[in-house]
Design a protein around this motif. Structure first.
Motif, PDB file in Angstrom:
ATOM      1  N   TYR A   1      75.921  40.296   6.862  1.00  0.00           N
ATOM      2  CA  TYR A   1      76.107  38.982   6.228  1.00  0.00           C
ATOM      3  C   TYR A   1      77.584  38.783   5.887  1.00  0.00           C
ATOM      4  O   TYR A   1      78.222  39.651   5.293  1.00  0.00           O
ATOM      5  CB  TYR A   1      75.264  38.887   4.957  1.00  0.00           C
ATOM      6  CG  TYR A   1      75.090  37.475   4.436  1.00  0.00           C
ATOM      7  CD1 TYR A   1      74.097  36.653   4.936  1.00  0.00           C
ATOM      8  CD2 TYR A   1      75.938  36.970   3.448  1.00  0.00           C
ATOM      9  CE1 TYR A   1      73.931  35.364   4.466  1.00  0.00           C
ATOM     10  CE2 TYR A   1      75.781  35.678   2.973  1.00  0.00           C
ATOM     11  CZ  TYR A   1      74.772  34.880   3.483  1.00  0.00           C
ATOM     12  OH  TYR A   1      74.613  33.590   3.021  1.00  0.00           O
ATOM     13  N   PRO A   2      78.181  37.638   6.248  1.00  0.00           N
ATOM     14  CA  PRO A   2      79.620  37.410   6.019  1.00  0.00           C
ATOM     15  C   PRO A   2      79.999  37.530   4.547  1.00  0.00           C
ATOM     16  O   PRO A   2      79.270  37.040   3.671  1.00  0.00           O
ATOM     17  CB  PRO A   2      79.835  35.975   6.521  1.00  0.00           C
ATOM     18  CG  PRO A   2      78.685  35.690   7.411  1.00  0.00           C
ATOM     19  CD  PRO A   2      77.531  36.481   6.882  1.00  0.00           C
ATOM     20  N   LYS A   3      81.130  38.174   4.264  1.00  0.00           N
ATOM     21  CA  LYS A   3      81.590  38.332   2.886  1.00  0.00           C
ATOM     22  C   LYS A   3      81.806  36.976   2.217  1.00  0.00           C
ATOM     23  O   LYS A   3      81.554  36.811   1.017  1.00  0.00           O
ATOM     24  CB  LYS A   3      82.891  39.137   2.849  1.00  0.00           C
ATOM     25  CG  LYS A   3      82.711  40.619   3.109  1.00  0.00           C
ATOM     26  CD  LYS A   3      84.030  41.344   2.932  1.00  0.00           C
ATOM     27  CE  LYS A   3      83.849  42.853   3.158  1.00  0.00           C
ATOM     28  NZ  LYS A   3      85.138  43.576   2.987  1.00  0.00           N
ATOM     29  N   ASN A   4      82.277  36.025   2.984  1.00  0.00           N
ATOM     30  CA  ASN A   4      82.534  34.694   2.428  1.00  0.00           C
ATOM     31  C   ASN A   4      81.294  33.807   2.411  1.00  0.00           C
ATOM     32  O   ASN A   4      81.345  32.667   1.963  1.00  0.00           O
ATOM     33  CB  ASN A   4      83.645  33.998   3.213  1.00  0.00           C
ATOM     34  CG  ASN A   4      84.989  34.680   3.019  1.00  0.00           C
ATOM     35  OD1 ASN A   4      85.272  35.213   1.942  1.00  0.00           O
ATOM     36  ND2 ASN A   4      85.806  34.696   4.069  1.00  0.00           N
ATOM     37  N   GLY A   5      80.170  34.338   2.905  1.00  0.00           N
ATOM     38  CA  GLY A   5      78.916  33.616   2.863  1.00  0.00           C
ATOM     39  C   GLY A   5      78.751  32.604   3.971  1.00  0.00           C
ATOM     40  O   GLY A   5      79.638  32.388   4.799  1.00  0.00           O
ATOM     41  N   LEU A   6      77.569  31.976   3.996  1.00  0.00           N
ATOM     42  CA  LEU A   6      77.269  30.865   4.898  1.00  0.00           C
ATOM     43  C   LEU A   6      77.229  29.592   4.077  1.00  0.00           C
ATOM     44  O   LEU A   6      76.718  29.588   2.960  1.00  0.00           O
ATOM     45  CB  LEU A   6      75.921  31.095   5.594  1.00  0.00           C
ATOM     46  CG  LEU A   6      75.843  32.292   6.546  1.00  0.00           C
ATOM     47  CD1 LEU A   6      74.406  32.454   7.049  1.00  0.00           C
ATOM     48  CD2 LEU A   6      76.801  32.117   7.719  1.00  0.00           C
ATOM     49  N   LYS A   7      77.737  28.509   4.639  1.00  0.00           N
ATOM     50  CA  LYS A   7      77.851  27.287   3.862  1.00  0.00           C
ATOM     51  C   LYS A   7      76.568  26.465   3.879  1.00  0.00           C
ATOM     52  O   LYS A   7      75.962  26.245   4.925  1.00  0.00           O
ATOM     53  CB  LYS A   7      79.034  26.459   4.368  1.00  0.00           C
ATOM     54  CG  LYS A   7      80.379  27.084   4.033  1.00  0.00           C
ATOM     55  CD  LYS A   7      81.533  26.154   4.334  1.00  0.00           C
ATOM     56  CE  LYS A   7      82.856  26.797   3.882  1.00  0.00           C
ATOM     57  NZ  LYS A   7      84.004  25.901   4.129  1.00  0.00           N
ATOM     58  N   ILE A   8      76.183  26.020   2.684  1.00  0.00           N
ATOM     59  CA  ILE A   8      75.062  25.114   2.497  1.00  0.00           C
ATOM     60  C   ILE A   8      75.643  23.797   1.993  1.00  0.00           C
ATOM     61  O   ILE A   8      76.152  23.719   0.877  1.00  0.00           O
ATOM     62  CB  ILE A   8      74.049  25.657   1.463  1.00  0.00           C
ATOM     63  CG1 ILE A   8      73.605  27.073   1.830  1.00  0.00           C
ATOM     64  CG2 ILE A   8      72.867  24.714   1.326  1.00  0.00           C
ATOM     65  CD1 ILE A   8      72.814  27.173   3.100  1.00  0.00           C
ATOM     66  N   ASN A   9      75.612  22.775   2.837  1.00  0.00           N
ATOM     67  CA  ASN A   9      76.242  21.496   2.481  1.00  0.00           C
ATOM     68  C   ASN A   9      77.688  21.680   2.034  1.00  0.00           C
ATOM     69  O   ASN A   9      78.159  21.030   1.092  1.00  0.00           O
ATOM     70  CB  ASN A   9      75.450  20.786   1.380  1.00  0.00           C
ATOM     71  CG  ASN A   9      74.105  20.283   1.863  1.00  0.00           C
ATOM     72  OD1 ASN A   9      73.903  20.057   3.055  1.00  0.00           O
ATOM     73  ND2 ASN A   9      73.166  20.136   0.954  1.00  0.00           N
ATOM     74  N   GLY A  10      78.388  22.601   2.671  1.00  0.00           N
ATOM     75  CA  GLY A  10      79.789  22.822   2.364  1.00  0.00           C
ATOM     76  C   GLY A  10      80.065  23.834   1.281  1.00  0.00           C
ATOM     77  O   GLY A  10      81.220  24.207   1.043  1.00  0.00           O
ATOM     78  N   THR A  11      79.034  24.321   0.608  1.00  0.00           N
ATOM     79  CA  THR A  11      79.197  25.304  -0.470  1.00  0.00           C
ATOM     80  C   THR A  11      78.772  26.683   0.023  1.00  0.00           C
ATOM     81  O   THR A  11      77.641  26.839   0.500  1.00  0.00           O
ATOM     82  CB  THR A  11      78.357  24.917  -1.699  1.00  0.00           C
ATOM     83  OG1 THR A  11      78.848  23.685  -2.233  1.00  0.00           O
ATOM     84  CG2 THR A  11      78.443  25.986  -2.785  1.00  0.00           C
ATOM     85  N   PRO A  12      79.632  27.700  -0.096  1.00  0.00           N
ATOM     86  CA  PRO A  12      79.266  29.040   0.376  1.00  0.00           C
ATOM     87  C   PRO A  12      78.115  29.657  -0.416  1.00  0.00           C
ATOM     88  O   PRO A  12      78.139  29.667  -1.649  1.00  0.00           O
ATOM     89  CB  PRO A  12      80.552  29.850   0.164  1.00  0.00           C
ATOM     90  CG  PRO A  12      81.644  28.853   0.040  1.00  0.00           C
ATOM     91  CD  PRO A  12      81.022  27.644  -0.584  1.00  0.00           C
ATOM     92  N   LEU A  13      77.113  30.132   0.309  1.00  0.00           N
ATOM     93  CA  LEU A  13      76.032  30.926  -0.282  1.00  0.00           C
ATOM     94  C   LEU A  13      76.380  32.390  -0.029  1.00  0.00           C
ATOM     95  O   LEU A  13      76.355  32.851   1.114  1.00  0.00           O
ATOM     96  CB  LEU A  13      74.695  30.567   0.363  1.00  0.00           C
ATOM     97  CG  LEU A  13      73.519  31.510   0.081  1.00  0.00           C
ATOM     98  CD1 LEU A  13      73.210  31.571  -1.414  1.00  0.00           C
ATOM     99  CD2 LEU A  13      72.291  31.098   0.886  1.00  0.00           C
ATOM    100  N   GLN A  14      76.709  33.116  -1.089  1.00  0.00           N
ATOM    101  CA  GLN A  14      77.169  34.498  -0.961  1.00  0.00           C
ATOM    102  C   GLN A  14      76.094  35.453  -1.484  1.00  0.00           C
ATOM    103  O   GLN A  14      76.028  35.755  -2.674  1.00  0.00           O
ATOM    104  CB  GLN A  14      78.490  34.673  -1.728  1.00  0.00           C
ATOM    105  CG  GLN A  14      79.594  33.778  -1.170  1.00  0.00           C
ATOM    106  CD  GLN A  14      80.916  33.933  -1.889  1.00  0.00           C
ATOM    107  OE1 GLN A  14      80.982  33.898  -3.115  1.00  0.00           O
ATOM    108  NE2 GLN A  14      81.993  34.103  -1.129  1.00  0.00           N
TER     109      GLN A  14
END
Length: 414
Positions: free
Chosen positions: A225-238
């Motif tokens: 899983y990416p350290k910077n997270g995946l974006k949900i509506n432009g907001t990173p989910l970490q």
């Protein structure tokens, strides 16, 4: 004389009051908030069909319909005790005692708190409080926020905050502890989120989420899983970062976080601070059922419904004569489901009161079928195994409270 007392002026309570009043019953509705509508007042989102669901408009519609039917609604009223005397329910409130033969509890849900260091600082609030401040009171809760806790409720309100122009910097998990439980475990969080994968913002994510439902692939995906997270509506989910402490002197100034492994364990030496001027804690929802307990209604713990729920039938009656329930007190679902259940409860009360006997059974079956249809069409389920939970309660009710007559017809055991 009052025929029905409804506690809770949210979607379930108002719909139940309307169904009762349509048959000529005299109804009083009580709610501790300053205006009717309940959680509807904070809801604003776009449906999969493209239509907008405006909770304020929906609550106004219900309110006006209830008023036309002479339903007496008292807001700003607290209920602190219930007791049954003879054939009447006595309801003790901040404006005095009321009594009626029928009582509908539509008290809704409350948010699970997730305590962590610094959570008493000004600027820390539940995700639901942020929704109410934004959509009901039109108050900006801050300029740059962090959500602690990743669940369906958090994502729904994230979108509403963004629509109001409020920036959410990131979504992270709470530190794993006995208090945060599954909310601090990335594996459990990812598993729950995959049940809403059809709502992912891109085709790639939707397809990828389908494969992630495999246990082995999901575990491998968490490790990558990416350290910077995946974006949900432009907001990173970490999912691989956890909040250790909310920091600030006189108000929120940031959140101290650390990297975590796939099980939620802190990785030493990875602490950092993210700046923020407000924090929302998203712990999820549970049925607000204390008044049912005070009334003496038996309960069952059903995780698929959100926690402890009062015993109830598909027609919304309980083992206690004259006591009915509807809405999130019976299990966490949407406002549309709550309204449909409220209608069922109102019709059930109408039947017990001896009204509309020539058509009430047909109306009841239609109302129950509407509940099933809305549930089947729901884009979001707060608890993905809701159907299993409903089945458990249905089977429990049949086992404990229903017996067969000599003609094979089910009868409630009184």
């Amino acid at each position: 004389m009052i025929d029905v007392i409804v506690i809770g002026a949210g979607p379930a309570g108002l719909a139940g009051a309307i169904a009762c009043a349509e048959s000529g019953l005299k109804v009083v509705v009580l709610d501790e908030f300053v205006k009717p509508g309940g959680r509807l007042l904070g809801q604003l989102h776009q449906e999969p069909s493209g239509e907008w669901w405006n909770g304020i408009k929906e609550s106004e519609r219900l309110h006006q319909e209830a008023r036309k039917l002479s339903v007496n609604i008292h807001c700003g009223v607290s209920v602190y005790n219930l007791e049954k005397e003879d054939q009447l329910w006595n309801v003790h409130t901040s404006i005095g005692a009321l009594e009626a033969p029928f009582l509908l509890l539509a008290t809704g849900a409350a948010e699970y708190p997730i305590p962590l260091s610094g959570w008493t600082l000004p600027g820390v609030m539940s995700i639901g409080a942020a929704q109410v401040m934004t959509n009901v009171h039109r108050v900006q809760v801050g300029k740059k926020g962090i959500i602690i806790g990743a669940n369906i409720l958090a994502f729904a309100i994230l979108n509403e905050l963004q629509l109001a122009g409020i920036a959410i910097d990131r979504i992270i998990l709470p530190e794993k502890s006995p208090l945060s439980q599954k909310a601090g475990n990335p594996e459990e969080v990812l598993k729950s989120l995959l049940n809403a994968s059809h709502l992912a913002p891109s085709q790639l994510l939707r397809v990828g989420s389908h494969f992630m439902k495999n246990d082995w692939i999901r575990k491998a995906g968490l490790n990558l899983y990416p350290k910077n997270g995946l974006k949900i509506n432009g907001t990173p989910l970490q999912l691989r970062k956890a909040a250790i402490e909310i920091i600030g002197r006189d108000k929120v100034e940031g959140v101290r976080v650390a990297n975590i492994d796939a099980k939620g364990n802190i990785i030493a030496g990875t602490e950092m601070i993210y700046e923020a001027d407000f924090v929302c804690i998203a712990g999820g929802l549970y049925p607000l059922a204390e008044l049912a307990a005070i009334a003496g209604c038996p309960f069952e713990y059903i995780p698929e419904l959100g926690g402890h729920v009062p015993h109830h039938s598909e027609t919304m009656d309980t083992p206690l004569e004259g006591l009915f329930v509807a809405g999130n007190i019976t299990g966490i679902e949407s406002g549309k489901i709550a309204m449909a259940q409220g209608t069922v409860a109102g019709l059930s009360i109408t039947k017990y009161a001896g009204k509309k006997l020539d058509i009430i059974n047909e109306q009841m079956q239609q109302a129950i079928q509407k509940v099933h249809a809305i549930r089947q069409q729901a884009a979001i389920q707060f608890n993905p195994e809701i159907n299993s939970g409903r089945s458990k309660m249905h089977e429990l009710w049949k086992a404990l409270y229903v017996k067969k007559s000599s003609q094979g017809t089910p009868k409630k055991i009184v």
